[in-house]
Scaffold this motif. Sequence first.
Motif, short mmCIF file in Angstrom:
data_model
loop_
_atom_site.label_atom_id
_atom_site.label_comp_id
_atom_site.label_asym_id
_atom_site.label_seq_id
_atom_site.Cartn_x
_atom_site.Cartn_y
_atom_site.Cartn_z
N PRO A 99 0.81 -1.22 0.00
CA PRO A 99 0.00 0.00 0.00
C PRO A 99 0.84 1.27 0.00
O PRO A 99 1.92 1.32 0.60
N LEU A 100 0.33 2.28 -0.71
CA LEU A 100 0.89 3.63 -0.66
C LEU A 100 -0.28 4.58 -0.45
O LEU A 100 -1.23 4.59 -1.25
N LEU A 101 -0.23 5.39 0.63
CA LEU A 101 -1.29 6.35 0.89
C LEU A 101 -0.96 7.65 0.18
O LEU A 101 0.18 8.12 0.24
N VAL A 102 -1.94 8.22 -0.49
CA VAL A 102 -1.73 9.48 -1.22
C VAL A 102 -2.80 10.46 -0.76
O VAL A 102 -4.00 10.16 -0.85
N GLY A 103 -2.36 11.64 -0.25
CA GLY A 103 -3.34 12.60 0.25
C GLY A 103 -3.02 14.00 -0.20
O GLY A 103 -1.86 14.37 -0.37
N GLY A 104 -4.08 14.78 -0.40
CA GLY A 104 -3.90 16.19 -0.77
C GLY A 104 -4.75 17.07 0.12
O GLY A 104 -5.95 16.84 0.25
N GLY A 126 0.49 16.03 -0.24
CA GLY A 126 0.72 17.33 -0.87
C GLY A 126 -0.12 18.40 -0.19
O GLY A 126 -1.28 18.16 0.16
N PHE A 127 0.50 19.59 0.00
CA PHE A 127 -0.21 20.69 0.66
C PHE A 127 0.04 21.99 -0.09
O PHE A 127 1.03 22.14 -0.82
N ARG A 128 -0.87 22.95 0.17
CA ARG A 128 -0.80 24.28 -0.44
C ARG A 128 0.30 25.13 0.20
O ARG A 128 0.86 26.00 -0.43
N ASN A 141 5.43 8.01 8.59
CA ASN A 141 6.10 7.48 7.40
C ASN A 141 5.71 8.24 6.13
O ASN A 141 5.58 7.63 5.06
N ALA A 142 5.51 9.58 6.26
CA ALA A 142 5.03 10.35 5.11
C ALA A 142 6.11 11.23 4.50
O ALA A 142 6.89 11.85 5.20
N GLN A 143 6.11 11.27 3.17
CA GLN A 143 6.92 12.22 2.42
C GLN A 143 5.99 13.37 2.03
O GLN A 143 4.86 13.13 1.58
N ILE A 144 6.48 14.60 2.19
CA ILE A 144 5.59 15.76 2.00
C ILE A 144 6.08 16.61 0.84
O ILE A 144 7.29 16.77 0.65
N THR A 152 1.38 13.98 -7.02
CA THR A 152 1.40 12.91 -8.02
C THR A 152 2.83 12.69 -8.58
O THR A 152 3.12 11.64 -9.11
N GLU A 153 3.70 13.70 -8.40
CA GLU A 153 5.10 13.54 -8.85
C GLU A 153 5.85 12.57 -7.94
O GLU A 153 6.95 12.14 -8.25
N LEU A 154 5.29 12.27 -6.76
CA LEU A 154 5.98 11.42 -5.78
C LEU A 154 5.49 9.97 -5.79
O LEU A 154 5.90 9.17 -4.96
#
Length: 219
Positions: A99-104, A126-128, A141-144, A152-154
């Motif tokens: 699994p990979l969690l993706v959040g915006g 991803g954040f503003r 365990n999140a990359q920001i 989506t580039e990550l």
Amino acid sequence: MKRERLSVVANEQVGPYTLLRVRRGGIDPGVPGQFFMLEAPGRLLPRPMSLCLAPPRELAFLIDPIGPGTLALCALTAGEDLHVLGPLGNGFELELECPLLVGGGIGIAPLPYLSERLGSPPAVLGFRSDRHAVAAALVPNAQICIEPTLVTELIPAGLDVLACGPEPMLEAVRAIAPNAQVAWEAPMACGYGACYGCAVEIDGVLKRLCVEGPVLCAA
Ligand SMILES: Cc1cc2nc3c(=O)[nH]c(=O)nc-3n(C[C@H](O)[C@H](O)[C@H](O)COP(=O)(O)OP(=O)(O)OC[C@H]3O[C@@H](n4cnc5c(N)ncnc54)[C@H](O)[C@@H]3O)c2cc1C
Ligand code: FES
């Protein structure tokens, strides 16, 4: 699914968002990605919220105060009551190999509980702004990334993507990961299939998101 009047334990600031912690009462936290209808006192309509965390004997919701309903929920103080209905809808399928969690943005709301249930898999968020990115502390365990870099580039190839975020982000995720599980959003009045207020067209098919979603497989 149950409706109960629950009392607020605390309302905590997380960057520009509010973490609303309420006593769990007899309500089941459900599967990550399911949602609850939260009704602040004196408000006509409840608002749909994903469960963010399920600490012992509590339910916690991460709320972006963008309008009257969410502002009323964020203004609740310890000891005040609100009505909670749920869990509702379909959550994420959890039997996954990689699994990979993706959040915006506020789309990270269901990810802390999802991460806990999946054993803290990697996540990309991803954040503003840096201020919004404070909420990433809730997801281990999140990359920001911060705009203009897009989350989506990550996303590496070959992982089981579970995503929640704004619609353009979800469309971009589907283009990269055709089998992604995606949590969609629509304004909801009832939350259980009665009003058709949440009907949206996805790939040419009308779906009531509250009963057929909010999590749908992209493929
Ligand atoms: C299944 C589900 C889970 C959700 N989980 C969360 C969560 O965990 N945390 C959180 O902060 N928010 C979440 N939301 C979104 C939240 O319910 C809405 O932002 C909220 O209802 C707005 O209410 P309001 O009265 O504050 O603002 P309103 O005045 O109702 O809305 C403000 C603006 O947002 C638009 N809008 C309202 N609701 C939505 C929506 N659902 N989708 C797209 N645009 C909308 C309106 O058209 C308006 O432009 C979720 C929505 C759904 C459907
Ligand atoms: S919110 Fe009423 S049918 Fe979906």
